[in-house]
Structures are given as C-alpha cells and as structure tokens.
Design an enzyme around this catalytic site. Structure first.
Site, PDB file in Angstrom:
ATOM      1  N   SER A 137       0.791  -1.232   0.000  1.00  9.94           N
ATOM      2  CA  SER A 137       0.000   0.000   0.000  1.00  9.94           C
ATOM      3  C   SER A 137       0.821   1.278   0.000  1.00  9.94           C
ATOM      4  O   SER A 137       0.305   2.340  -0.313  1.00  9.94           O
ATOM      5  CB  SER A 137      -0.949   0.007   1.192  1.00  9.94           C
ATOM      6  OG  SER A 137      -0.211   0.001   2.374  1.00  9.94           O
ATOM      7  N   HIS A 169      -5.449  -4.675  -0.796  1.00  8.18           N
ATOM      8  CA  HIS A 169      -5.361  -3.637  -1.836  1.00  8.18           C
ATOM      9  C   HIS A 169      -5.422  -4.259  -3.227  1.00  8.18           C
ATOM     10  O   HIS A 169      -4.768  -3.773  -4.158  1.00  8.18           O
ATOM     11  CB  HIS A 169      -4.092  -2.806  -1.644  1.00  8.18           C
ATOM     12  CG  HIS A 169      -4.125  -2.019  -0.378  1.00  8.18           C
ATOM     13  ND1 HIS A 169      -4.812  -0.831  -0.249  1.00  8.18           N
ATOM     14  CD2 HIS A 169      -3.621  -2.295   0.848  1.00  8.18           C
ATOM     15  CE1 HIS A 169      -4.701  -0.386   0.985  1.00  8.18           C
ATOM     16  NE2 HIS A 169      -3.991  -1.264   1.677  1.00  8.18           N
ATOM     17  N   LYS A 208     -12.523  -2.143   2.273  1.00  3.54           N
ATOM     18  CA  LYS A 208     -11.933  -1.243   1.276  1.00  3.54           C
ATOM     19  C   LYS A 208     -12.804  -1.302   0.011  1.00  3.54           C
ATOM     20  O   LYS A 208     -13.864  -0.681  -0.023  1.00  3.54           O
ATOM     21  CB  LYS A 208     -10.466  -1.609   1.019  1.00  3.54           C
ATOM     22  CG  LYS A 208      -9.605  -1.515   2.293  1.00  3.54           C
ATOM     23  CD  LYS A 208      -8.132  -1.559   2.001  1.00  3.54           C
ATOM     24  CE  LYS A 208      -7.270  -1.826   3.218  1.00  3.54           C
ATOM     25  NZ  LYS A 208      -7.347  -0.855   4.304  1.00  3.54           N
TER      26      LYS A 208
HETATM   27  N1  PLP Z   1      -3.750  -5.754   5.394  1.00  3.27           N
HETATM   28  C1  PLP Z   1      -3.449  -4.671   4.655  1.00  3.27           C
HETATM   29  C2  PLP Z   1      -2.445  -4.809   3.557  1.00  3.27           C
HETATM   30  C3  PLP Z   1      -4.076  -3.431   4.899  1.00  3.27           C
HETATM   31  O1  PLP Z   1      -3.765  -2.350   4.169  1.00  3.27           O
HETATM   32  C4  PLP Z   1      -5.024  -3.352   5.955  1.00  3.27           C
HETATM   33  C5  PLP Z   1      -5.695  -2.070   6.285  1.00  3.27           C
HETATM   34  O2  PLP Z   1      -5.175  -1.009   6.245  1.00  3.27           O
HETATM   35  C6  PLP Z   1      -5.298  -4.499   6.693  1.00  3.27           C
HETATM   36  C7  PLP Z   1      -4.661  -5.680   6.400  1.00  3.27           C
HETATM   37  C8  PLP Z   1      -6.322  -4.473   7.793  1.00  3.27           C
HETATM   38  O3  PLP Z   1      -7.606  -4.486   7.208  1.00  3.27           O
HETATM   39  P1  PLP Z   1      -8.892  -4.130   8.085  1.00  3.27           P
HETATM   40  O4  PLP Z   1      -9.092  -2.661   7.938  1.00  3.27           O
HETATM   41  O5  PLP Z   1      -9.987  -4.954   7.495  1.00  3.27           O
HETATM   42  O6  PLP Z   1      -8.580  -4.535   9.482  1.00  3.27           O
END
Ligand code: PLP
Length: 420
Positions: free
Chosen positions: A207, A235, A266
């Site tokens: 990200s 993502h 997301k």
């Molecule tokens: N994994 C990645 C790569 C993320 O960008 C995020 C959130 O920012 C998460 C996991 C966590 O996701 P959640 O918002 O569903 O807890």
C-alpha cells in the site's frame, strides 16, 4: 504506613488508598505526556480530518469550505456509497437486527453469515471461507492457529503491520526476506527445508508503493521448495485482474496460491470485516482455533448485507473494475507527462514521489486549499528521502475529477519547485 512516609501529616486508611490511586495516575500521566511529546518531536503525529458527509469522490470536511475532491480513500470501486449496497445493508439491518450480541460459536451465526462465506469462496474460487471482524483480525488469527515450532514462516520485510503482528503471535521459526527479492527468498527457503511446513506470506499489493508482489516467481519457488503461499489482498480484491479477483488472477496463479486473506473494508463496500479463504480443512481448523474468530463478536448484519451486495455487483459484471483501470491509467499517464514520477505499476495507489518530507507536506496542504484531499507520507512511514503524496484513484472519479487533480498538482509542483 506507606503514605505517611511521603507526607508530613497522617492519613486515614481510606485517604491513603485514594492518595495512592491519584499518585499512580499522576505517574501514568507523566509517562504518557513524555511519550506524546516524543511523537510530536519526531514529527510523526497523526491528526484526523473530520468528514461530515458519506465517503465518496466528493466529500465535505470540517473546516474546509465547499466540496472537497477526495483522492485518499481505499474506496477503489466507489461501492462505499453505492445505492444498492446501502439498500442491502438497510434490509439486513431491518430483517436481522443491529447485531448478534454473541460470538459465532455460541449463538452468533445467521444464515447471512454462511451465505456471505459461501459467496466469498465462490468469488475467489476457493473451497471455503471464514469471516472476521476485520482483516487485521484475520491476519492476527491465522499464523498462530496454523503453525507450530516445527514449522517456518517466510515474510516479505514490507508486509502490512497486521501480518507482522500475526507472525509475532505464532511459535513458528521466522524468516524475513528482502522486499520482493526472490534470491533472498530462495536462500531463506533453502534454510527452512529443515522445518515441517513452510509458509511464504506476502501482501499481494503493497500500500505504500503501489507495487505488486511477483507472485509467479513466489509460487514457482514455493513449488520447488514445497512451501505454502499466503497473500494479503486488501489492496487487490475487487479490482486487480480481468475480473477483479485479485493479484493471483492478475498474474495467472489462482490455482497456486493456497490462502487468501482480505478485507470487506476497502473495495468491497468499505464497511468493515475481513476473511480467510482457502482449503476447507484450514478453514475448519480456524473455526476451532483462531482466537480473534472465537473470542470476538459476529459481524453485524448491516455490514454483512453491504459486503454481500458488493460481491453480487462484482460477480455480475467486471465493468466497475475495468472503469477503475481506465481512470488509473489516465491519472498515471497525465502525471508522467506533466513531469512527475509515480511509483508502482498500474495500481490505483499512485505515490507521487517528491523526496523531501517538507515538500510533500506543504504540497499536500496547498492541494487541500485548492479543494483536493491527498496525503503526504514521510519518514518513518516510508524510507528517509522518499517522501511522497499518495493518490488513490476510484472507479467513481470522473475524468474531469482526475484532470482537475493533475492540473492542481502541476500548479502546486511548479510553485514549490518540484517541477521545472
Ligand atoms: N492488510 C493490509 C495490507 C491493509 O492495508 C489493511 C488495512 O489497512 C489491513 C490488512 C487491515 O484491514 P482491516 O481494515 O480490514 O482490518
């Protein structure tokens, strides 16, 4: 008594214990204030802007006049405010109530939870799926449940914090390979041959840089060294690949990636929730052993209703995902033509590379003054000297929105010397 040693006057037993409680709180406040001061001093304080409208390409923000053009949500497909997604959430709320007041295995499983799990596994073409309150929880719950001290986990050094934390919780042997470096991964896999199971864990798309893991190479190394492959698709789910199935579809390795974790928070409606999808035996084990699943409340019906409709829309047609691809290309090519350097490959995360932290910060402020909301990132979130403004494209940005954003960047870039 303890208090009498500190004070020159005597206290009753009750006064003494309340004095001790206040002293403890004063001591805590002292520790916290110095911690907070060090965050401010390091320039890493995160402040929050307050949005007073729905999430979307055009929002209202407290303290700013008029509509703001939003380029920093993970609302890649614009489904957070899609009328059908909202209606489906409302219907689930009406029919199934506000929430379950229970974890899944006591009395927290409704037919809508089972239907959504079935839909997720169909979407990803996997055997089964399990829901969590977030993908953070899915990542926190998988490694400890699956791996023992006999096993090994090999993790990309730039993996998301939730993968790092999940791995910390497990007792497997831990290897960290250099970011997307297949030579280093191979060396670590060779060393890990002495362990029972080997699991390679990587974000599908990263990200901060918008770069995509070399999954073809990861999978072929995994085959060579008999390892499992886990990807975090937060993502990627919903928009990467011809049908939005994710990085594994984009790179043609859907049948070689064993485990997918992703988020409903997301592209898939943006409410909340996460999941693991993969082999049935693994999902069965997670239902028995995964602590964030076992000991946390079920997903609220409205959240389930929203995600379920988002998946329906994506399984009916790939038009929304394709529209996001076209908008991303427009932004990336116009910014490159204007003279900016954009990191990553064809991903809607478009980091505009600026170098200096100060430059990224003043440019982001100036963009907001022009009605465009973007965020600057600098050290320690990204390496020193690699400060950037991260722009995120959504399928619901119009071409005009994108052109306005590029024009504002060009103006602000010239003003601050980022462009000639
Ligand atoms: N994994 C990645 C790569 C993320 O960008 C995020 C959130 O920012 C998460 C996991 C966590 O996701 P959640 O918002 O569903 O807890």
């Amino acid at each position: 008594m303890w208090c009498s040693r500190l004070l020159s006057y005597p206290l009753s037993r009750g006064q003494c214990s309340s004095y001790r409680a206040r002293a403890a709180l004063a001591q805590l406040n002292h520790v916290l204030e110095s911690e907070l001061e060090s965050i401010r001093g390091a320039g890493t304080w995160k402040s929050e802007r307050i949005i007073t409208s729905k999430q979307g390409p055009h929002i209202h923000v407290e303290g700013s006049r008029g509509e703001i053009l939003n380029f920093c949500a993970n609302n890649y497909l614009g489904l957070s405010s899609h009328p059908e997604v909202i209606r489906s959430g409302l219907e689930a709320l009406e029919k199934f109530g506000a929430g379950l007041s229970s974890v899944r295995f006591i009395c927290g499983t409704q037919n809508i939870h089972k239907n959504l799990e079935e839909k997720i596994s169909r979407f990803h073409q996997r055997e089964d799926a399990i829901l969590y309150a977030s993908c953070f929880d899915a990542n926190a719950g998988i490694f400890e449940a699956l791996l023992t001290p006999e096993d090994a986990v090999l993790s990309d050094e730039l993996n998301h914090a939730s993968i790092i934390d999940g791995i910390r919780l497990c007792k497997a042997n831990k290897y960290r390979y250099k970011h997307m470096d297949m030579q280093d991964l191979e060396a670590k896999l060779q060393d890990a041959q002495k362990h029972r199971l080997r699991l390679v864990a990587t974000d599908g798309a990263f990200s901060m840089d918008g770069d995509i893991a070399p999954l073809k190479e990861v999978c072929s190394l995994a085959q060579k060294y008999q390892a499992l492959v886990f990807i975090d698709e937060c993502h990627a789910t919903g928009f990467l690949g011809p049908n939005g199935r994710g990085t594994d579809e984009l790179l043609g390795v859907m049948d070689q990636v064993d485990i997918v974790n992703s988020t409903l928070g997301k592209a898939l409606g943006g409410a909340a929730g996460g999941y693991t999808t993969g082999p049935k035996a693994l999902i069965d084990l997670l239902r028995q052993r995964s602590r964030p699943y076992l000991f946390s409340n079920s997903l609220p019906p409205a959240v389930v209703g929203c995600a379920s409709k988002a998946l329906d829309l994506l399984m009916e047609s790939n038009a929304i995902a394709q529209s996001m691809v076209a908008k991303t290309r427009r932004f990336r090519s116009k910014m490159a033509a204007a003279g900016f350097s954009i990191s990553g490959n064809d991903h809607p995360i478009c980091p505009v590379m600026l170098g200096e932290a100060q430059l990224a910060s003043v440019m982001a402020d100036d963009m907001l003054e022009r009605g465009i909301y973007v965020i600057g990132f600098s050290y320690p979130v990204v390496p020193k000297g690699k400060a950037r403004i991260r722009v995120q494209i959504s399928a619901v940005h119009s071409e005009d929105d994108i052109d306005r954003c590029v024009e504002a960047f060009t103006e602000v870039g010239r003003k601050h010397g980022a462009l000639p």
